[in-house]
Design a protein around this motif. Structure first.
Motif, PDB file in Angstrom:
ATOM      1  N   ILE A  56      63.977  40.097  17.457  1.00  0.00           N
ATOM      2  CA  ILE A  56      65.387  40.363  17.752  1.00  0.00           C
ATOM      3  C   ILE A  56      65.726  39.903  19.166  1.00  0.00           C
ATOM      4  CG2 ILE A  56      67.082  42.198  18.134  1.00  0.00           C
ATOM      5  CD1 ILE A  56      65.709  43.745  15.852  1.00  0.00           C
ATOM      6  N   VAL A  57      64.873  40.263  20.114  1.00  0.00           N
ATOM      7  CA  VAL A  57      65.110  39.884  21.512  1.00  0.00           C
ATOM      8  C   VAL A  57      64.999  38.380  21.689  1.00  0.00           C
ATOM      9  CG1 VAL A  57      64.238  40.088  23.881  1.00  0.00           C
ATOM     10  CG2 VAL A  57      64.380  42.116  22.416  1.00  0.00           C
ATOM     11  N   ASP A  58      63.984  37.789  21.080  1.00  0.00           N
ATOM     12  CA  ASP A  58      63.792  36.338  21.211  1.00  0.00           C
ATOM     13  C   ASP A  58      64.959  35.564  20.603  1.00  0.00           C
ATOM     14  OD1 ASP A  58      61.414  36.705  22.518  1.00  0.00           O
ATOM     15  OD2 ASP A  58      60.147  36.284  20.768  1.00  0.00           O
ATOM     16  N   MET A  71      70.942  35.521  32.812  1.00  0.00           N
ATOM     17  CA  MET A  71      71.497  36.675  32.110  1.00  0.00           C
ATOM     18  C   MET A  71      72.289  36.210  30.889  1.00  0.00           C
ATOM     19  SD  MET A  71      71.908  40.021  32.099  1.00  0.00           S
ATOM     20  CE  MET A  71      71.597  40.567  33.795  1.00  0.00           C
ATOM     21  N   THR A  72      71.959  36.758  29.724  1.00  0.00           N
ATOM     22  CA  THR A  72      72.671  36.447  28.488  1.00  0.00           C
ATOM     23  C   THR A  72      73.585  37.609  28.141  1.00  0.00           C
ATOM     24  OG1 THR A  72      70.805  35.124  27.661  1.00  0.00           O
ATOM     25  CG2 THR A  72      72.437  35.840  26.046  1.00  0.00           C
ATOM     26  N   ARG A  73      74.888  37.335  28.069  1.00  0.00           N
ATOM     27  CA  ARG A  73      75.880  38.365  27.769  1.00  0.00           C
ATOM     28  C   ARG A  73      76.075  38.443  26.251  1.00  0.00           C
ATOM     29  NH1 ARG A  73      79.717  39.620  31.484  1.00  0.00           N
ATOM     30  NH2 ARG A  73      81.448  39.039  30.107  1.00  0.00           N
ATOM     31  N   VAL A  74      75.952  39.670  25.713  1.00  0.00           N
ATOM     32  CA  VAL A  74      75.903  39.849  24.262  1.00  0.00           C
ATOM     33  C   VAL A  74      76.941  40.857  23.788  1.00  0.00           C
ATOM     34  CG1 VAL A  74      74.451  40.521  22.308  1.00  0.00           C
ATOM     35  CG2 VAL A  74      73.435  39.351  24.261  1.00  0.00           C
ATOM     36  N   VAL A  75      77.539  40.558  22.629  1.00  0.00           N
ATOM     37  CA  VAL A  75      78.356  41.516  21.895  1.00  0.00           C
ATOM     38  C   VAL A  75      77.659  41.804  20.567  1.00  0.00           C
ATOM     39  CG1 VAL A  75      80.487  41.803  20.565  1.00  0.00           C
ATOM     40  CG2 VAL A  75      80.602  41.000  22.907  1.00  0.00           C
ATOM     41  N   ILE A  76      77.543  43.076  20.230  1.00  0.00           N
ATOM     42  CA  ILE A  76      77.004  43.487  18.935  1.00  0.00           C
ATOM     43  C   ILE A  76      78.175  43.691  17.983  1.00  0.00           C
ATOM     44  CG2 ILE A  76      75.745  45.276  17.677  1.00  0.00           C
ATOM     45  CD1 ILE A  76      74.298  45.911  20.337  1.00  0.00           C
ATOM     46  N   ALA A  77      78.094  43.117  16.791  1.00  0.00           N
ATOM     47  CA  ALA A  77      79.166  43.245  15.800  1.00  0.00           C
ATOM     48  C   ALA A  77      78.598  43.800  14.503  1.00  0.00           C
ATOM     49  CB  ALA A  77      79.833  41.890  15.564  1.00  0.00           C
ATOM     50  N   ASP A  78      78.810  45.092  14.289  1.00  0.00           N
ATOM     51  CA  ASP A  78      78.297  45.760  13.094  1.00  0.00           C
ATOM     52  C   ASP A  78      79.069  47.062  12.906  1.00  0.00           C
ATOM     53  OD1 ASP A  78      76.601  47.231  11.160  1.00  0.00           O
ATOM     54  OD2 ASP A  78      75.116  45.682  11.600  1.00  0.00           O
ATOM     55  N   SER A  79      79.464  47.376  11.689  1.00  0.00           N
ATOM     56  CA  SER A  79      80.225  48.598  11.448  1.00  0.00           C
ATOM     57  C   SER A  79      79.337  49.839  11.366  1.00  0.00           C
ATOM     58  CB  SER A  79      81.032  48.464  10.146  1.00  0.00           C
ATOM     59  OG  SER A  79      80.197  48.126   9.060  1.00  0.00           O
ATOM     60  N   ASN A  80      78.028  49.647  11.315  1.00  0.00           N
ATOM     61  CA  ASN A  80      77.095  50.770  11.221  1.00  0.00           C
ATOM     62  C   ASN A  80      76.744  51.281  12.614  1.00  0.00           C
ATOM     63  OD1 ASN A  80      74.467  52.193  11.089  1.00  0.00           O
ATOM     64  ND2 ASN A  80      74.552  51.665   8.924  1.00  0.00           N
ATOM     65  N   ARG A 124      74.208  49.708  15.637  1.00  0.00           N
ATOM     66  CA  ARG A 124      74.700  49.354  16.972  1.00  0.00           C
ATOM     67  C   ARG A 124      73.934  50.094  18.058  1.00  0.00           C
ATOM     68  NH1 ARG A 124      79.635  50.619  14.773  1.00  0.00           N
ATOM     69  NH2 ARG A 124      80.024  52.176  16.410  1.00  0.00           N
ATOM     70  N   CYS A 125      73.696  51.384  17.840  1.00  0.00           N
ATOM     71  CA  CYS A 125      72.945  52.171  18.829  1.00  0.00           C
ATOM     72  C   CYS A 125      71.527  51.638  18.991  1.00  0.00           C
ATOM     73  CB  CYS A 125      72.909  53.643  18.415  1.00  0.00           C
ATOM     74  SG  CYS A 125      74.446  54.521  18.673  1.00  0.00           S
ATOM     75  N   GLY A 126      70.903  51.303  17.867  1.00  0.00           N
ATOM     76  CA  GLY A 126      69.534  50.788  17.925  1.00  0.00           C
ATOM     77  C   GLY A 126      69.444  49.483  18.688  1.00  0.00           C
ATOM     78  N   LEU A 127      70.354  48.553  18.403  1.00  0.00           N
ATOM     79  CA  LEU A 127      70.353  47.268  19.100  1.00  0.00           C
ATOM     80  C   LEU A 127      70.680  47.452  20.574  1.00  0.00           C
ATOM     81  CD1 LEU A 127      72.132  44.997  16.467  1.00  0.00           C
ATOM     82  CD2 LEU A 127      69.712  44.965  17.088  1.00  0.00           C
ATOM     83  N   ALA A 128      71.633  48.349  20.877  1.00  0.00           N
ATOM     84  CA  ALA A 128      71.998  48.602  22.274  1.00  0.00           C
ATOM     85  C   ALA A 128      70.814  49.156  23.048  1.00  0.00           C
ATOM     86  CB  ALA A 128      73.178  49.576  22.338  1.00  0.00           C
ATOM     87  N   THR A 129      70.054  50.025  22.407  1.00  0.00           N
ATOM     88  CA  THR A 129      68.862  50.598  23.055  1.00  0.00           C
ATOM     89  C   THR A 129      67.822  49.517  23.327  1.00  0.00           C
ATOM     90  OG1 THR A 129      69.208  52.743  21.985  1.00  0.00           O
ATOM     91  CG2 THR A 129      67.007  52.286  22.832  1.00  0.00           C
ATOM     92  N   ILE A 130      67.626  48.645  22.353  1.00  0.00           N
ATOM     93  CA  ILE A 130      66.664  47.546  22.529  1.00  0.00           C
ATOM     94  C   ILE A 130      67.078  46.661  23.690  1.00  0.00           C
ATOM     95  CG2 ILE A 130      65.788  45.407  21.490  1.00  0.00           C
ATOM     96  CD1 ILE A 130      65.927  46.838  18.767  1.00  0.00           C
ATOM     97  N   PHE A 131      68.331  46.220  23.706  1.00  0.00           N
ATOM     98  CA  PHE A 131      68.791  45.305  24.750  1.00  0.00           C
ATOM     99  C   PHE A 131      68.781  45.965  26.128  1.00  0.00           C
ATOM    100  CE2 PHE A 131      71.482  43.188  21.230  1.00  0.00           C
ATOM    101  CZ  PHE A 131      70.379  42.461  20.809  1.00  0.00           C
ATOM    102  N   GLY A 132      68.952  47.273  26.162  1.00  0.00           N
ATOM    103  CA  GLY A 132      68.947  47.985  27.436  1.00  0.00           C
ATOM    104  C   GLY A 132      67.611  47.939  28.158  1.00  0.00           C
ATOM    105  N   ASN A 133      66.564  47.560  27.446  1.00  0.00           N
ATOM    106  CA  ASN A 133      65.227  47.480  28.046  1.00  0.00           C
ATOM    107  C   ASN A 133      64.917  46.112  28.634  1.00  0.00           C
ATOM    108  OD1 ASN A 133      64.495  50.165  27.342  1.00  0.00           O
ATOM    109  ND2 ASN A 133      64.009  49.508  25.259  1.00  0.00           N
ATOM    110  N   TYR A 134      65.878  45.194  28.576  1.00  0.00           N
ATOM    111  CA  TYR A 134      65.631  43.832  29.051  1.00  0.00           C
ATOM    112  C   TYR A 134      66.681  43.440  30.084  1.00  0.00           C
ATOM    113  CZ  TYR A 134      62.370  43.516  25.173  1.00  0.00           C
ATOM    114  OH  TYR A 134      61.318  43.742  24.315  1.00  0.00           O
ATOM    115  N   GLU A 135      66.227  43.153  31.289  1.00  0.00           N
ATOM    116  CA  GLU A 135      67.144  42.794  32.370  1.00  0.00           C
ATOM    117  C   GLU A 135      67.865  41.481  32.095  1.00  0.00           C
ATOM    118  OE1 GLU A 135      64.978  42.710  35.987  1.00  0.00           O
ATOM    119  OE2 GLU A 135      64.675  44.891  36.074  1.00  0.00           O
ATOM    120  N   GLU A 136      67.272  40.614  31.276  1.00  0.00           N
ATOM    121  CA  GLU A 136      67.870  39.305  31.011  1.00  0.00           C
ATOM    122  C   GLU A 136      69.044  39.366  30.048  1.00  0.00           C
ATOM    123  OE1 GLU A 136      63.501  38.815  29.829  1.00  0.00           O
ATOM    124  OE2 GLU A 136      64.792  40.526  30.328  1.00  0.00           O
ATOM    125  N   ILE A 137      69.238  40.545  29.414  1.00  0.00           N
ATOM    126  CA  ILE A 137      70.294  40.692  28.419  1.00  0.00           C
ATOM    127  C   ILE A 137      71.295  41.744  28.879  1.00  0.00           C
ATOM    128  CG2 ILE A 137      70.839  41.314  26.033  1.00  0.00           C
ATOM    129  CD1 ILE A 137      68.044  40.384  25.251  1.00  0.00           C
TER     130      ILE A 137
END
Length: 227
Positions: free
Chosen positions: A110-112, A1-10, A14-27
């Motif tokens: 992005i995921v890779d 499991m890779t623990r991630v923080v998204i850092a962006d003022s937009n 942030r929502c787009g990246l969060a949605t992408i990462f939500g589809n992967y159990e490893e993240i």
């Protein structure tokens, strides 16, 4: 499991990246930062493995990269920005960015980038690689290992040379500004590398940043390269 923080003022990014990462159990997404201060707080409280960061977004700066890396040992940073010059990419790597992708990369890249960087590797999207290769830049020349800032015996002149190297000056420019010969400057450079235990200019720049001799912003967007 890779623990991630998204850092962006937009918010949309942030929502787009969060949605992408939500589809992967490893993240596992552990937080979203909207500026440098909130990023440092999240890194301190949650100790993520990877920060995916747009350091040119409003509220952020490249100065935060070495800061958050000092807050959490082993933290990796993936830069995700809009189009930037290849020199900006190189200078970002010099101050601690581990991997670099663009915001219009495809989802797999992005995921890779997160997975590979979380494992301790490096990842550059195809567009970034194309840009740096077009400008004949070898990314291997700027890949740095761990570099600490333990006190070393540096003369006042050597400190001046280190600072000017970090600001992007060439040997000839340093010689002119310090009223030295180019040969003397080159000798100082070799002595500095020996004392710091490094073997390239990028590592001298990293030392200067970590030792707070210069701010990364002094040279990050400069078109001028280092020798």
């Amino acid at each position: 499991m890779t623990r991630v923080v998204i850092a962006d003022s937009n918010h949309i990014i942030r929502c787009g990246l969060a949605t992408i990462f939500g589809n992967y159990e490893e993240i596992e997404l552990v937080g979203e930062a909207v500026n440098d201060a909130s990023l440092e707080e999240l890194v301190t409280n949650f100790e993520p493995d990877v920060v995916m960061m747009d350091f040119v977004a409003p509220g952020f700066s490249i100065d935060s990269v070495p800061k958050v890396k000092q807050l959490s040992k082993g933290l990796k940073v993936v830069a995700i920005t809009t189009e930037q010059s290849s020199q900006t990419v190189v200078n970002a790597l010099r101050v601690g960015v581990d991997s670099y992708i663009k915001k219009d990369c495809d989802i797999n890249e992005i995921v890779d980038s997160v997975k590979e960087t979380g494992k301790g590797g490096k990842f550059f999207c195809g567009q970034i690689l194309e840009a740096v290769r077009r400008d004949a830049i070898d990314l291997h020349d700027v890949e740095l290992g761990e570099l600490n800032c333990e006190p070393v015996s540096l003369s006042r002149r050597e400190m001046e040379v280190i600072t000017m190297i970090a600001e992007g000056h060439t040997n000839n420019q340093i010689a002119e500004k310090l009223f030295l010969s180019a040969h003397t400057v080159n000798t100082h450079r070799k002595n500095i590398m020996q004392k710091l235990g490094v073997n390239n200019t990028a590592a001298i720049v990293m030392y200067a940043v970590k030792a707070q001799l210069v701010s990364p912003n002094k040279f990050l967007f400069s078109p001028q390269g280092n020798e």
